[in-house]
Design a protein around this motif. Structure first.
Motif, short mmCIF file in Angstrom:
data_model
loop_
_atom_site.label_atom_id
_atom_site.label_comp_id
_atom_site.label_asym_id
_atom_site.label_seq_id
_atom_site.Cartn_x
_atom_site.Cartn_y
_atom_site.Cartn_z
N GLY A 79 0.98 -0.95 0.06
CA GLY A 79 0.24 0.16 -0.04
C GLY A 79 0.63 1.63 -0.17
N ARG A 80 0.50 2.11 -0.24
CA ARG A 80 0.74 3.56 -0.68
C ARG A 80 0.32 4.67 0.51
NH1 ARG A 80 0.52 3.27 -7.22
NH2 ARG A 80 2.25 1.59 -7.53
N ILE A 81 1.39 4.85 1.50
CA ILE A 81 0.13 6.10 2.21
C ILE A 81 0.36 6.89 2.04
CG2 ILE A 81 0.54 7.03 4.71
CD1 ILE A 81 1.89 4.46 5.76
N PRO A 82 -1.10 7.75 1.87
CA PRO A 82 -0.55 9.50 1.55
C PRO A 82 -0.26 10.77 1.99
CG PRO A 82 -3.53 8.83 2.07
CD PRO A 82 -2.49 7.69 2.07
N ALA A 83 0.25 11.60 1.76
CA ALA A 83 0.81 12.95 2.33
C ALA A 83 0.66 13.33 1.68
CB ALA A 83 2.22 12.08 2.73
N MET A 84 0.27 14.81 2.84
CA MET A 84 -0.11 16.29 2.28
C MET A 84 1.87 16.67 2.14
SD MET A 84 -2.50 16.87 5.51
CE MET A 84 -3.85 16.45 5.84
N GLY A 85 1.45 17.26 0.76
CA GLY A 85 3.19 17.51 0.13
C GLY A 85 2.56 18.84 -1.33
N LEU A 86 3.44 19.06 -1.27
CA LEU A 86 3.52 19.98 -2.45
C LEU A 86 4.33 19.26 -3.85
CD1 LEU A 86 5.33 23.28 -0.28
CD2 LEU A 86 2.52 22.83 -1.33
N GLY A 87 3.25 19.97 -4.74
CA GLY A 87 4.07 19.25 -5.84
C GLY A 87 4.27 20.84 -7.43
N SER A 88 4.38 20.06 -8.41
CA SER A 88 4.05 20.85 -9.85
C SER A 88 4.26 20.52 -10.70
CB SER A 88 5.72 22.03 -9.75
OG SER A 88 7.03 21.46 -9.97
N VAL A 89 3.39 20.57 -11.96
CA VAL A 89 2.57 20.35 -12.95
C VAL A 89 3.95 19.72 -13.82
CG1 VAL A 89 1.08 19.67 -14.70
CG2 VAL A 89 -0.02 20.60 -12.70
N ALA A 90 4.77 18.60 -14.14
CA ALA A 90 5.73 18.56 -14.63
C ALA A 90 5.11 17.99 -16.26
CB ALA A 90 6.42 17.58 -14.68
N GLU A 91 4.22 17.67 -16.54
CA GLU A 91 3.76 17.20 -18.17
C GLU A 91 2.13 17.68 -17.95
OE1 GLU A 91 4.06 13.63 -20.63
OE2 GLU A 91 5.06 13.53 -18.90
N SER A 92 1.53 18.14 -18.92
CA SER A 92 0.10 17.35 -19.12
C SER A 92 -0.43 16.97 -20.29
CB SER A 92 -0.49 19.02 -18.52
OG SER A 92 -1.71 19.74 -18.29
N ALA A 93 -1.55 16.11 -19.99
CA ALA A 93 -2.53 16.31 -20.98
C ALA A 93 -3.26 17.02 -21.29
CB ALA A 93 -2.24 14.62 -21.16
N HIS A 94 -4.19 17.73 -20.54
CA HIS A 94 -5.28 18.56 -19.95
C HIS A 94 -5.23 19.75 -20.96
CE1 HIS A 94 -8.92 19.85 -18.31
NE2 HIS A 94 -9.20 18.17 -17.83
N PRO A 95 -6.02 19.74 -21.17
CA PRO A 95 -5.90 21.34 -22.03
C PRO A 95 -6.04 22.27 -21.46
CG PRO A 95 -7.77 20.14 -22.72
CD PRO A 95 -7.36 19.06 -21.91
N ASP A 96 -6.60 22.13 -20.13
CA ASP A 96 -7.05 23.24 -19.12
C ASP A 96 -5.99 23.59 -18.15
OD1 ASP A 96 -8.86 24.39 -20.50
OD2 ASP A 96 -9.95 22.79 -20.06
N ILE A 97 -4.94 22.50 -18.17
CA ILE A 97 -4.13 22.30 -16.85
C ILE A 97 -2.79 22.55 -17.54
CG2 ILE A 97 -3.44 21.09 -14.32
CD1 ILE A 97 -5.62 20.12 -14.66
N ALA A 98 -2.19 23.91 -16.87
CA ALA A 98 -0.92 24.01 -17.61
C ALA A 98 0.54 23.51 -16.68
CB ALA A 98 -0.60 25.82 -17.87
N VAL A 99 1.76 23.40 -17.11
CA VAL A 99 2.72 22.98 -16.85
C VAL A 99 3.34 23.99 -16.09
CG1 VAL A 99 5.65 22.15 -17.12
CG2 VAL A 99 3.00 21.33 -18.39
#
Length: 374
Positions: A79-99
């Motif tokens: 299992g993968r325990i979720p954690a509260m974190g910070l991240g950035s969009v490195a790659e996007s295949a969604h037209p409305d969410i920018a890198v």
């Protein structure tokens, strides 16, 4: 790279390089499908709250946030325990969410993750099929550049406290919303934990209601020096409390013997018994039928949804922000942030928390990457 835990034995862990898609497919992990984004996980907080996620993983489906293959090739259920974190969009295949955007939310303990996203406000939600039954609070990612709660110079403190503060704010609000069940004091176990400290800070704003901290002898001085609790008792001093005082119990420890001692001592004077955490996860079993109220698990998203309906989301957010800033203005007095890097660093902090060896004044912010967060 992912940090994974054997769901049947929390001490059995591994760091593995596998597909970063949150919904396993036959597609190459380097290939995004339409609507997906790849997030680089910058850093995340690792606290006793994450141990609670593991303990309650089956009951509340925390294992379902970022599902691992089940079972693994070794026959174990990882299992993968979720954690509260910070991240950035490195790659996007969604037209409305920018890198390039930087977001706070639930991440796996990993170097990166791919999710199915949909825009929500100025940010997005994880809408993978496996997330369909999860409360919106758990699937939302927040754009920290537009978040009034986020102070860049206190990014680590935000990671350590924001999520647990939300829970504590809602526990306090739930009790007040119900007039504390006519009780005049609230008992808080694991009083040195960050979730308990957040709750004590909220309760301290309530007139004519006392907050009693219950803790170990080891952490007593730390808890007393916080100045948030009206009185502090160790677990073996429960019988020194006045059993006729009407009380509520907020159990952050999940220790069956402590819970039993409180219920037995107060009996019908105990008006409600809320289970929130499991810092004493190894002592969580047993206990049998208890005097007084039946313990109930507190579900924070339920109270959040109620208050969003009562006040409107913007007013709820404003109230939370004011209260959170009162807390964050004091962290330099009691919180020391330490960083750990790489799988070995994550492993060492995780085991310290699992064993209950971490010092209460220390907050760990970690990354699966070898380079420390900037």
């Amino acid at each position: 790279m992912q940090f994974e835990v054997n769901r049947a034995d929390f001490y059995d862990t591994r760091a593995v390089t596998i597909s970063t898609t949150s919904t396993p497919t036959e597609t190459s992990p380097n290939e995004l499908q339409l609507g997906q984004i790849r997030l680089t996980v910058e850093r995340f907080a690792l606290t006793t709250n994450n141990i609670t996620y593991a303990v309650a993983g089956e009951m509340l489906d925390y294992w379902g946030f970022f599902p691992a293959d089940e079972p693994g090739a070794d026959g174990k259920r990882w299992g993968r325990i979720p954690a509260m974190g910070l991240g950035s969009v490195a790659e996007s295949a969604h037209p409305d969410i920018a890198v390039g955007g930087r977001y706070f939310g639930f991440y796996p303990m990993a170097t990166d993750v791919v999710i199915d996203a949909t825009p929500y406000g100025n940010a997005f939600r994880d809408v993978g099929a496996h997330r369909a039954e999860h409360a919106a609070t758990y699937t939302a990612f927040r754009d920290v550049t537009a978040d009034v709660m986020f102070r860049p110079e206190q990014a680590d403190e935000y990671l350590l406290l924001w999520g647990v503060f939300m829970t504590s704010f809602l526990v306090d609000d739930y009790l007040a919303d119900n007039n504390f069940l006519d009780a005049t004091q609230t008992l808080v176990t694991s009083a040195s934990s960050k979730t308990s400290i957040c709750l004590a800070q909220c309760l301290a704003q309530r007139d004519d209601h006392r907050c009693i901290g219950l803790t170990s002898e080891r952490n007593r001085v730390f808890v007393e020096n916080l100045g948030l609790y009206d009185e502090v008792f160790t677990y073996d001093e429960v019988d020194q409390l006045d059993p006729t005082v009407t009380s509520t119990l907020v159990d952050m420890a999940g220790n069956a013997s402590v819970r039993s001692a409180v219920h037995t001592h107060f009996n019908d004077a105990l008006k409600v018994s809320l289970t929130v955490g499991a810092t004493h996860w190894q002592e969580s079993g047993g206990g049998g039928t208890l005097p007084g109220p039946t313990p109930e698990f507190f579900f924070a998203p339920g109270q959040s949804a109620k208050r969003a309906g009562d006040w409107g989301q913007s007013e709820l957010d404003a109230r939370i922000a004011r209260s959170f800033h009162r807390l964050s203005d004091t962290t330099d007095q009691w919180l020391t942030v330490e960083h750990r890097t790489g799988p070995d660093g994550v492993e060492s902090v995780y085991r310290s928390l699992l064993d209950g060896d971490a010092e209460p004044e220390t907050g760990y912010v970690v990354t699966m990457r070898e380079d420390p967060p900037s």
